[in-house]
Scaffold this active site. Structure first.
Site, PDB file in Angstrom:
ATOM      1  CE  LYS A 213      -3.504   2.202   2.586  1.00 15.82           C
ATOM      2  NZ  LYS A 213      -4.108   2.364   3.889  1.00 15.82           N
ATOM      3  CD  GLU A 219       9.581  -6.031   6.423  1.00 15.37           C
ATOM      4  OE1 GLU A 219       9.316  -4.925   5.898  1.00 15.37           O
ATOM      5  OE2 GLU A 219       9.544  -6.218   7.645  1.00 15.37           O
ATOM      6  N   GLY A 272      -4.620  -1.705   5.461  1.00 14.49           N
ATOM      7  CA  GLY A 272      -3.890  -2.892   4.989  1.00 14.49           C
ATOM      8  C   GLY A 272      -4.564  -4.197   5.381  1.00 14.49           C
ATOM      9  NE  ARG A 273      -5.531  -3.271  11.546  1.00  9.26           N
ATOM     10  CZ  ARG A 273      -4.836  -2.134  11.500  1.00  9.26           C
ATOM     11  NH1 ARG A 273      -3.770  -2.045  10.717  1.00  9.26           N
ATOM     12  NH2 ARG A 273      -5.194  -1.096  12.226  1.00  9.26           N
ATOM     13  CD  GLU A 358      -0.670  -3.987  11.656  1.00 15.83           C
ATOM     14  OE1 GLU A 358       0.523  -4.309  11.578  1.00 15.83           O
ATOM     15  OE2 GLU A 358      -1.388  -3.826  10.658  1.00 15.83           O
ATOM     16  CG  HIS A 389      -2.457 -34.497  18.594  1.00 16.59           C
ATOM     17  ND1 HIS A 389      -2.594 -35.599  19.407  1.00 16.59           N
ATOM     18  CD2 HIS A 389      -3.512 -34.507  17.755  1.00 16.59           C
ATOM     19  CE1 HIS A 389      -3.679 -36.273  19.042  1.00 16.59           C
ATOM     20  NE2 HIS A 389      -4.260 -35.625  18.045  1.00 16.59           N
ATOM     21  CE  LYS A 512       6.061  -0.904   8.298  1.00 20.91           C
ATOM     22  NZ  LYS A 512       4.991  -0.239   7.563  1.00 20.91           N
TER      23      LYS A 512
HETATM   24  O1  F6P Z   1       2.901  -4.210   9.661  1.00 17.06           O
HETATM   25  C1  F6P Z   1       2.626  -2.874   9.508  1.00 17.06           C
HETATM   26  C2  F6P Z   1       1.992  -2.599   8.225  1.00 17.06           C
HETATM   27  O2  F6P Z   1       1.942  -1.234   8.136  1.00 17.06           O
HETATM   28  C3  F6P Z   1       0.600  -3.223   8.069  1.00 17.06           C
HETATM   29  O3  F6P Z   1      -0.416  -2.471   8.556  1.00 17.06           O
HETATM   30  C4  F6P Z   1       0.539  -3.413   6.595  1.00 17.06           C
HETATM   31  O4  F6P Z   1      -0.468  -4.318   6.247  1.00 17.06           O
HETATM   32  C5  F6P Z   1       1.927  -3.895   6.313  1.00 17.06           C
HETATM   33  O5  F6P Z   1       2.757  -3.124   7.152  1.00 17.06           O
HETATM   34  C6  F6P Z   1       2.376  -3.765   4.893  1.00 17.06           C
HETATM   35  O6  F6P Z   1       2.328  -2.431   4.477  1.00 17.06           O
HETATM   36  P1  F6P Z   1       2.384  -2.028   2.978  1.00 17.06           P
HETATM   37  O7  F6P Z   1       1.179  -2.622   2.315  1.00 17.06           O
HETATM   38  O8  F6P Z   1       2.392  -0.548   2.951  1.00 17.06           O
HETATM   39  O9  F6P Z   1       3.642  -2.619   2.387  1.00 17.06           O
END
Ligand code: F6P
Length: 546
Positions: A213, A219, A272-273, A358, A389, A512
């Protein structure tokens, strides 16, 4: 400056001002009957406390609740105007106070006749049309790579909300996926993760979907960098032609060289979620097709409509949230386990973990006050029967009481005798666990089995341990959408009860920032260092360099 929630939501503060909160505090101090006695006194308890919500059946009878508890909880929902908050949220109102944004995920999955005129939502809907055209082209074998070969694989890169919902949906609906197009996921900065996702694929026939987003997430950008190198090794400068960017920051995607037609825009107001029903779901659409994807959205919308309906005592999302608040804030239960008795829902616990933790993992109310109560629980889980288990020992006899969501699907994907029998056994296990948790086994019952006295205490189960059962008729795009939306709305309802903003996540930002700084320090030896990890960094470098 007026607070964005002043209008109609004066409730972004601590919940204890509500009279029902005080009543619940007093009520929680009274000795509640054991579940064994509650069922003995009322054999129809499971019928009275079970209810339909669209295609789902929800059973609250195994929760530590009496009718009196439920009465106070419903009063709390009324006093906190929870249904009103859900209504505002699901039509795209500006409910995200700390970021001054609307939440438009609900509006995005509603028909035009219900929500119209919101620019962000219209953009999102137009993107759905572009996604469908592109997904159909890929599924029909008409999408060609830079060297003219047919695209047969999509690798989705993303993390958190840009990964968990789509990965869950593709995994859960794998039986509907297109046999000619492989859809894989990589969520990590860990190179092993990306390498595994790319293994055996051909750069000439692979599309990479970079889903972020913000388009700043370390990452995902690192994974994109790695995927670009892999693509370049195969198709040279045409690598960028094989990348689709999914983002709410198209200018950042453009600055990385992506042309407009390769960018699918996510409205900023889609958290995002909560983003499965947006361009973030593009890989899902490729996997199961636009029609089935829209069935997921329709399933979500059905639940949204029910979640925005009065009265609270008939609203599943609100009732589930009330039970969560009761367990967390009044009975002091710190966690919630999600246990799907369905292999295809094995990724549900992780998805719900992000949606819930979150959104609710906060120590400050919308109006900046201290909530003065516990907030979101730790959410975790694993698929049953594996979970039985692994951690059910603690659920049955441990010193912490952990509420559990037990989720079952009535019909497995195949209906031959062997599968039906297997399904029966699976559901029998779920029912057995709900009963064992609730009713336990008394020392006298253990003795009647001839157990030696020195082992009686070991084989006694206290019982009175709460669970909620959710039964789905089958796993289809619609029922999956329903289940996901129910967890979303339950989370938003719990936030409303506690006065929290479920749509921001400031708590993730510090880590971050630090990761970027420490990462820079590692790459450039003279970069910023972390004084508290000097030795760890020195050892890491020396191990890395062999
Ligand atoms: O983990 C934090 C966060 O900001 C989440 O809310 C989001 O879903 C995720 O990182 C990924 O963010 P982005 O879609 O901006 O890469």
């Amino acid at each position: 400056m007026s607070h964005p929630l002043d209008d109609g939501l004066p409730l972004g503060g601590p919940p204890h001002a509500a009279s029902a909160w005080t009543e619940l505090e007093d009520h929680a101090k009274s000795e509640l009957p054991h579940l064994r006695d509650l069922f003995a006194d009322d054999p129809s308890r499971d019928i009275r406390m079970g209810f339909e919500c669209a295609d789902l059946w929800i059973d609250l009878s195994h929760q530590n609740l009496t009718d009196e508890t439920m009465g106070f909880l419903v009063d709390l929902a009324t006093q906190r105007q929870v249904v009103g908050t859900l209504q505002k949220t699901l039509i795209g109102d500006t409910v995200n106070s700390t970021e001054g944004r609307p939440a438009v995920h609900g509006a995005m999955r509603s028909p035009r006749a219900v929500v119209q005129g919101l620019a962000e939502v219209e953009t999102g809907r137009a993107t759905f049309d572009r996604m469908a055209a592109l997904a159909s082209e890929i599924r029909d074998g008409e999408a060609r790579g830079a060297t003219g070969r047919t695209v047969d694989a999509v690798v989705h890169l993303g993390i958190g909300g840009s990964h968990l919902g789509p990965a869950l949906a593709v995994d859960a609906l794998r039986h509907l996926t297109h046999p000619g197009v492989e859809v894989r996921f990589s969520s990590g900065i860990d190179p092993d993760d990306l390498n595994e996702a790319l293994a055996g694929l051909d750069p000439e026939t692979t599309l990479v979907v970079a889903c972020s987003k913000s388009f700043t997430t370390l990452e995902t950008l690192a994974a994109l960098d790695g995927a670009m190198t892999w693509l370049s090794n195969g198709i040279g400068e045409a690598a960028i032609d094989h990348v689709i960017g999914v983002t709410a920051a198209p200018e950042r995607a453009r600055s990385l060289g992506l042309p407009e037609e390769q960018i699918l825009e996510v409205p900023l107001g889609v958290g995002g979620r909560f983003s499965l029903g947006s361009a973030v779901g593009f890989s899902v659409m490729v996997a199961i097709g636009p029609e089935a994807f829209h069935e997921v959205l329709e399933g979500m919308h059905v639940i949204d409509v029910l979640s925005a309906a009065e009265p609270p005592e008939e609203n599943a999302a609100v009732l589930l949230a009330l039970v969560d608040v009761w367990n967390r804030c009044f009975l002091g239960r710190g966690s919630l386990a999600i246990v799907p008795y369905a292999h295809r829902l094995r990724l549900l616990p992780t998805h719900v973990q992000q949606v819930s933790m979150e959104s609710l993992g906060k120590g400050v109310c919308q109006n900046s006050d201290d909530p003065e109560t516990a907030t979101g629980p730790v959410v975790w889980g694993a698929p049953g029967t594996d979970a039985q288990h692994a951690f059910f020992q603690l659920l049955h006899q441990g010193t912490d009481v952990v509420p559990v969501d037990l989720i079952a699907v009535a019909r497995s994907l195949t209906d031959d005798d062997r599968s039906v029998h297997g399904q029966d056994l699976l559901v029998a296990n779920l029912i057995a666990q709900a009963d064992a948790l609730a009713f336990g086994r008394t020392p006298d019952e253990v003795r009647t089995e001839g157990v030696p006295e020195d082992l009686v205490a070991h084989q006694t189960f206290p019982g009175n341990r709460p669970s909620t059962t959710i039964l789905m008729p089958e796993l289809s795009p619609s029922t999956l959408g329903q289940l996901i939306a129910l967890y979303e709305n339950r989370t938003i309802a719990m936030a409303a009860l506690l006065g929290l903003n479920p749509f921001d996540q400031w708590g993730v930002e510090l880590g971050k920032e630090l990761a970027t700084r420490i990462g820079d320090g590692l790459t450039n030896r003279d970069g910023a260092q972390d004084p508290s990890a000097t030795e760890l960094l020195r050892r890491y470098r020396s191990l890395r360099e062999g």
